[in-house]
Scaffold this active site. Sequence first.
Site, PDB file in Angstrom:
ATOM      1  N   ARG A   1      10.808  -0.681   8.281  1.00  0.00           N
ATOM      2  CA  ARG A   1      11.497  -1.580   9.204  1.00  0.00           C
ATOM      3  C   ARG A   1      12.924  -1.867   8.734  1.00  0.00           C
ATOM      4  NH1 ARG A   1       6.200  -4.133   9.296  1.00  0.00           N
ATOM      5  NH2 ARG A   1       5.264  -3.911  11.363  1.00  0.00           N
ATOM      6  N   ARG A   2      13.097  -2.018   7.404  1.00  0.00           N
ATOM      7  CA  ARG A   2      14.412  -2.353   6.859  1.00  0.00           C
ATOM      8  C   ARG A   2      14.749  -1.388   5.738  1.00  0.00           C
ATOM      9  NH1 ARG A   2      11.655  -7.002   7.037  1.00  0.00           N
ATOM     10  NH2 ARG A   2      11.480  -7.135   4.765  1.00  0.00           N
TER      11      ARG A   2
ATOM     12  N   GLY B   1      -2.710 -15.224  -5.356  1.00  0.00           N
ATOM     13  CA  GLY B   1      -2.318 -14.072  -4.558  1.00  0.00           C
ATOM     14  C   GLY B   1      -3.434 -13.459  -3.740  1.00  0.00           C
TER      15      GLY B   1
ATOM     16  N   VAL C   1     -11.607  -0.260   6.034  1.00  0.00           N
ATOM     17  CA  VAL C   1     -12.684  -1.193   5.706  1.00  0.00           C
ATOM     18  C   VAL C   1     -13.030  -1.057   4.226  1.00  0.00           C
ATOM     19  CG1 VAL C   1     -15.069  -1.909   6.162  1.00  0.00           C
ATOM     20  CG2 VAL C   1     -13.662  -1.006   8.028  1.00  0.00           C
TER      21      VAL C   1
ATOM     22  N   GLY D   1     -11.406  -1.287   1.389  1.00  0.00           N
ATOM     23  CA  GLY D   1     -10.508  -0.718   0.394  1.00  0.00           C
ATOM     24  C   GLY D   1     -10.983   0.597  -0.189  1.00  0.00           C
TER      25      GLY D   1
ATOM     26  N   LYS E   1     -13.322  -5.336  10.994  1.00  0.00           N
ATOM     27  CA  LYS E   1     -14.064  -4.408  10.142  1.00  0.00           C
ATOM     28  C   LYS E   1     -15.509  -4.261  10.625  1.00  0.00           C
ATOM     29  CE  LYS E   1     -11.172  -5.579   6.180  1.00  0.00           C
ATOM     30  NZ  LYS E   1     -11.058  -6.350   4.924  1.00  0.00           N
TER      31      LYS E   1
ATOM     32  N   LYS F   1      -7.065  -1.445  10.514  1.00  0.00           N
ATOM     33  CA  LYS F   1      -8.332  -1.942  11.057  1.00  0.00           C
ATOM     34  C   LYS F   1      -8.155  -2.655  12.390  1.00  0.00           C
ATOM     35  CE  LYS F   1      -7.797  -5.847   7.915  1.00  0.00           C
ATOM     36  NZ  LYS F   1      -6.740  -5.193   7.113  1.00  0.00           N
TER      37      LYS F   1
ATOM     38  N   VAL G   1       0.832  -1.209   0.000  1.00  0.00           N
ATOM     39  CA  VAL G   1       0.000   0.000   0.000  1.00  0.00           C
ATOM     40  C   VAL G   1       0.861   1.251   0.000  1.00  0.00           C
ATOM     41  CG1 VAL G   1      -1.775   1.297   1.227  1.00  0.00           C
ATOM     42  CG2 VAL G   1      -1.892  -1.208   1.150  1.00  0.00           C
TER      43      VAL G   1
END
Length: 454
Positions: free
Chosen positions: A46-47, A189, A134, A136, A207, A107, A15
């Site tokens: 984070r990385r 996916g 909630v 998208g 949600k 959420k 995202v």
Amino acid sequence: MTRPVRLALLGCGTVGTEVVRLLHEQADDLTARVGAPLEIAGIAVRRLGRDRGPLPVDPELFTTDALGLVKRDDVDVVVEVIGGIEPVRTWLVEALRAGKSVVTANKALLAEDGGTLHDAAAEAGVDLYYEASVAGAIPLLRPLRESLHGDTITQVTGIVNGTTNFILSAMDSSGAGFAEALEEATELGYAEADPTADVEGFDAAAKAAILASLAFHTRVTAADVHRQGITEVTAADVASAQAMGCTIKLLCIASRGVDSTGAESVSVRVHPAMIPRSHPLASVGDAFNAVFVEATAAGELMFYGRGAGGAPTASAVLGDVVAVARNRLAGVRAASESAYAALPIRPMGEAVTRYHISLDVADRAGVLALVAGVFAKHDVSIATVRQASAPTGPASTPTDGPPGSLTGGGDDAVLVIVTHAAPDAALAATVDELRDLDVIRSIASVLRVEASGR
């Protein structure tokens, strides 16, 4: 030119990268809509060394110090797309207390402890927006929070998890079992490597809590939501639903009504259910989401679209960013959380529903009478009874046996019973007592039946 509205982005995964891309590609239009440029002040990850593909941002903007980023004086709005509870809750509370408006897609955090975020936003006089949490890209939360504020919402029924909807849709169309449909969803996916949050209903429950909070002006948490996943839905259940002119969906159902004492209360539940194919939600297939809202004056409303994915979720995030940025430039904030009703949560046992029960029974005289007696004892009325194929043999054919007998065609039979509406506690007690009958070999499945068609 008005000075830029500067954004701190927490997270740059699926995202987050789409948010960066859209900010770059639509920069001119977004500037015109806001009244000032939107500028990224920093991106917390984070990385640092992770390959995120070609992004139109200066690599120097990346940092692992999220808390330091949200506290910076040059940040106006914090955009969070990491997920999880801690340390994200700490970061967002600190951002709000520091006077930053917050846009989040989280959420899980909103459902567990949204009250803390709302309180911090109210105390600081800043905005907290979360449309992307909630469904998208579907514009859903803002209509509940703003457009329908002049109405009374009585029920919200939705398909809010794309993974489970894809699995159940595949089972319905192909006759596949749960494991096969999950494998297909993973290959395409739609399902994570660990699909637990989706298939066990945790995602949908979070949600549902957010939807109920907005719809009924009451703080509802995920812990208040009755939750059941889809892992026990079988191909036989799907076939039985088809025979009834129904399909099976994982539904979130939030309703406003009265409890056993006659007091106003809220019921929130997530579980698989059979719904008639005439219902608007029945035709929602693949990984799409849809939410059906019933209100006193507005009547029935339907919201439909892609409920997940990087681009759709980023679209909802940017819609919120534009709104909060415009508010900051105007020196105003949106209306604060509306939780004035503070309605109690109605226990699941008081929810009125119908059951579809499949029983493996001994095929001999008197079985129907025994089974019917258990339903009558708990004041549960039977709508229909039919005999299906026995587990180890072909479907039996009715005979002219004595009253209360089954077919007389073998040692075992399968009874499929659909009840009339009754409190869930009475229905559950009926099922529990059926398990103790000697003539019941096993209870093959229990599914709720919702709605009567439109």
